[in-house]
Design an enzyme around this catalytic site. Sequence first.
Site, mmCIF file in Angstrom:
data_model
loop_
_atom_site.group_PDB
_atom_site.id
_atom_site.type_symbol
_atom_site.label_atom_id
_atom_site.label_comp_id
_atom_site.label_asym_id
_atom_site.label_seq_id
_atom_site.Cartn_x
_atom_site.Cartn_y
_atom_site.Cartn_z
ATOM 1 N N ARG A 109 0.643 -1.351 0.355
ATOM 2 C CA ARG A 109 0.068 -0.181 0.135
ATOM 3 C C ARG A 109 1.412 1.034 -0.292
ATOM 4 N NH1 ARG A 109 -3.268 1.856 -2.813
ATOM 5 N NH2 ARG A 109 -4.636 -0.897 -2.581
ATOM 6 N N LYS A 144 0.309 25.027 -3.682
ATOM 7 C CA LYS A 144 -0.772 24.756 -3.423
ATOM 8 C C LYS A 144 -0.072 22.945 -3.117
ATOM 9 C CE LYS A 144 -4.056 28.442 -4.169
ATOM 10 N NZ LYS A 144 -5.080 28.679 -4.750
ATOM 11 N N LYS A 176 3.070 40.079 -3.858
ATOM 12 C CA LYS A 176 1.397 39.798 -3.996
ATOM 13 C C LYS A 176 0.354 41.107 -3.273
ATOM 14 C CE LYS A 176 -0.044 35.026 -4.437
ATOM 15 N NZ LYS A 176 -1.098 34.110 -3.831
ATOM 16 N N GLU A 206 2.815 40.351 -8.594
ATOM 17 C CA GLU A 206 1.978 39.867 -8.945
ATOM 18 C C GLU A 206 0.688 41.274 -8.877
ATOM 19 O OE1 GLU A 206 -1.594 36.794 -7.292
ATOM 20 O OE2 GLU A 206 -1.401 38.801 -5.881
ATOM 21 N N ASP A 227 -2.960 38.129 -12.335
ATOM 22 C CA ASP A 227 -3.665 37.168 -11.871
ATOM 23 C C ASP A 227 -5.103 37.250 -12.593
ATOM 24 O OD1 ASP A 227 -4.994 35.524 -9.789
ATOM 25 O OD2 ASP A 227 -5.665 37.504 -8.333
#
Length: 291
Positions: A109, A144, A176, A206, A227
């Site tokens: 597994r 992410k 950002k 960004e 963006d």
Amino acid sequence: MTAAPIPHPPTLPRHIVEAAVRMAFAEDLGQAGDITSQATIGPNATAVARINARESGVICGLDCALAAFSAIGDGLSVETFLRDGDRVEAGTAVLQVSGNARLVLAAERTALNFMTHLSGIATLTRRFADAVSHTPAHICCTRKTTPGLRALEKYAVRCGGGHNHRYGLDDAILIKDNHIAVAGSVTEAVAAARTFAGHLVAIEVEVDTLTQLAEALDAGAEAVLLDNMSNEVLREAVALTAGRAKLEASGNVTLERVASIAESGVDYISTSRITMAAIPLDLGLDIAIKG
């Protein structure tokens, strides 16, 4: 058209693979090991098993499977028939393991979990990369990722023909919207970053408007993340930039839309879908011979 082959295949550092397998074993085997196999299979029983592809895709995670079959105990022999990054069709044998049956099943597994997950990422990345292969644009992943598996997942992206964005907060500066809000403006944020950064640290900003893009270019940003812009606005951004900085499109990047994004002329397209929305590739371990 398909993406060009990788001239130098990516590799995974051994210590990362071994650490991931140790963590997986601790989670799966617990304090007593595989009590089902202990209860039903004699200690000297042997088996030959194969990991087979049950659907087409791109294989990834072989190093993790090899590490699992090695770390579970002495006496297993493993043969691989493919390499990470290879395309595979349903019914194809990927790997064969032989030896003590209890050990094979105890590691099964863990080996499959790594391979199905990473092969799923590589497979979806390849679909995105193939979709833009008629353009110079590159498909990139993001931060992410599954906690604890970032290095493995970013490796899978490369095996699928994609590129890696920054690995973490410590290897590149990406200014950002929240940084800009606190710093006061794009210009002030870039100026502060320029003062702080070493000469090898890239600075990306960004933006979500062409006005912000112009400000970022004037401030000397080396790369700009566009963006959630429409294709029309992306084309305007490419014309406005005129090669002064690398452009990265991000936001609402779907497999259906990615080709048109690439055709706008951007250099990079980043998406979290290739790591966070990839469906595991269906692989299974089948006992071929038992003794």
